[in-house]
Design a protein around this motif. Structure first.
Motif, short mmCIF file in Angstrom:
data_model
loop_
_atom_site.label_atom_id
_atom_site.label_comp_id
_atom_site.label_asym_id
_atom_site.label_seq_id
_atom_site.Cartn_x
_atom_site.Cartn_y
_atom_site.Cartn_z
N PRO A 138 0.81 -1.29 0.05
CA PRO A 138 -0.18 0.07 -0.13
C PRO A 138 0.87 1.33 -0.09
N ASP A 139 2.13 1.08 0.60
CA ASP A 139 2.99 2.35 0.73
C ASP A 139 3.85 2.46 -0.69
N GLU B 52 -0.85 11.62 2.37
CA GLU B 52 -1.34 10.36 2.56
C GLU B 52 -2.53 10.08 3.54
N ASN C 201 -5.15 7.64 1.93
CA ASN C 201 -5.87 6.59 2.74
C ASN C 201 -7.50 6.45 3.06
N SER D 186 -6.32 3.00 -0.70
CA SER D 186 -5.01 2.43 -0.10
C SER D 186 -3.89 1.84 -0.97
#
Ligand SMILES: Cc1ncc(COP(=O)(O)O)c(C=O)c1O
Length: 362
Positions: free
Chosen positions: A69-70, A242, A246, A250
């Motif tokens: 997800p990052d 972010e 999110n 995500s």
């Protein structure tokens, strides 16, 4: 499709009022010369292709699992290539998505967002979508930004550099002046085309706590088909992006996009060589068009903005289209006598010049 007012009763009221962005045409026909959406005429690095193939090489089972997800590997590759700390990097599904998050994260304010009258046409769309108040500031008669106009109360500033569709670059000293007089507003520099000859403001990020840079892999890295964009800003601004991301999606970056973009950022030599080719082709095309009496604005991008005083630009675009060449025509005040032409390979540009010279302007 025509939707009736009766059918629209199911829509959220604010969606009934939307005026969505119209993307440049993506024709299905073969043999068309597509110079209308500022894509790169060259393929991405061979290492990108290898990386995409490798995603499935061991087992298609990876597709069963969600991606990171990052997208940390991608953030690291960008941080390394841009020479910035990794916590100053944000990534998204194309810079259009990054820009959407930027509008939501910073520009929904009491004071209006400032941007020029002639700029990327997605900004008014996002403004309407997120309920952002705006104040539109005209470029001067030479289509340049008037820095003093940006010294007034505002809830944020967004500038495309080099600007689109004018192709004109703004110097870093002008950007610093705007940053310094607006210490309480976020100033966003959309650098979608910066790699084709303008100076990037990424180097100013550690000096200004109100600066956000937005870039894309769609133009200078030939990855428009994968949708990878990114922002660089100090960590307190990245945190807002972010939070928005999110709250929306995500997992915006899929495994193929992450792998391909990482490989692209690692192959700096290929990137630089391709960009130099595009810049050289641009200079050649500009001089050929000048010989045909076109006026071309000074370009620092992978496109040019050109007008022919003796011929209506809309007609010229149609006549080119009849001959299989698509360029972008904006039927809007101030720019309706210009064509935005994406730089192709030398061969493609020659086809454009020959068609103009031998078939249209005879
Ligand atoms: C000024 C500008 N910003 C952002 C974008 C969006 O690019 P992408 O969503 O492909 O990253 C474009 C695309 O044409 C553009 O012209």
């Amino acid at each position: 499709m025509n939707i009736t007012t009766e059918q629209m009763r199911f829509w959220s009221p604010e969606v009934r009022e939307l005026e969505p962005y119209t993307p440049g045409e993506q024709p299905k026909i073969q043999n068309i010369l597509k110079l209308n959406t500022n894509e790169n005429p060259y393929p991405p690095s061979p290492k990108v292709v290898e990386a995409v193939q490798k995603v499935l090489a061991n087992s298609a089972d990876v597709l069963r699992l969600y991606p990171d997800p990052d997208a940390s590997e991608l953030k690291q590759a960008i941080a390394k290539q841009q020479n910035v700390p990794v916590d100053t990097v944000f990534v998204g599904n194309g810079s259009d998505e990054v820009l959407a998050h930027i509008f939501k994260a910073f520009f929904v304010q009491k004071q209006p967002l400032l941007y020029p009258d002639i700029t990327y046409s997605f900004y008014p769309v996002y403004s309407q979508f997120f309920g952002v108040k705006t104040k539109i500031l005209p470029l001067n008669d030479d289509f340049e930004i008037v820095v003093d106009d940006y010294k007034q109360a505002n809830g944020g500033i967004i500038i495309t550099n080099p600007n689109a569709p004018t192709s004109i670059a703004l110097g870093l000293s002008a950007i610093e002046e705007i940053l310094q007089v607006n210490p309480n507003s976020v100033v966003v520099i959309d650098e979608a085309y910066v790699d084709f000859g303008a100076e990037s403001a990424v180097k100013l990020v550690d000096k200004y706590e109100n600066l956000v840079i937005c870039q894309t892999t769609s133009k200078s890295r030939s990855l428009a088909g994968l949708r990878v964009g990114f922002a660089i800003a100090q960590p307190h601004l990245i945190a807002a992006l972010e939070a928005v991301k999110n709250s929306f999606n995500s997992y915006p970056m899929d495994r193929f996009a992450i792998a391909a973009a990482v490989a692209s950022f690692e192959d700096q030599a290929y990137f630089e060589a391709q960009n130099q080719k595009v810049i050289a082709s641009r200079e050649k095309l500009v001089s050929q068009l000048n010989e045909l009496d076109f006026k071309v604005l000074p370009s620092s991008a992978n496109f040019i903005f050109a007008s022919l005083p003796s011929k209506d630009a809309g007609e010229l675009a149609s006549e080119l289209r009849e001959r299989g060449i698509i360029v972008r025509y904006f039927n809007k005040p101030r720019i309706n006598q210009f064509l935005r032409i994406t730089i192709g390979t030398d061969e493609q540009n020659q086809r454009l010049v020959d068609t103009l010279k031998n078939e249209i302007l005879v």
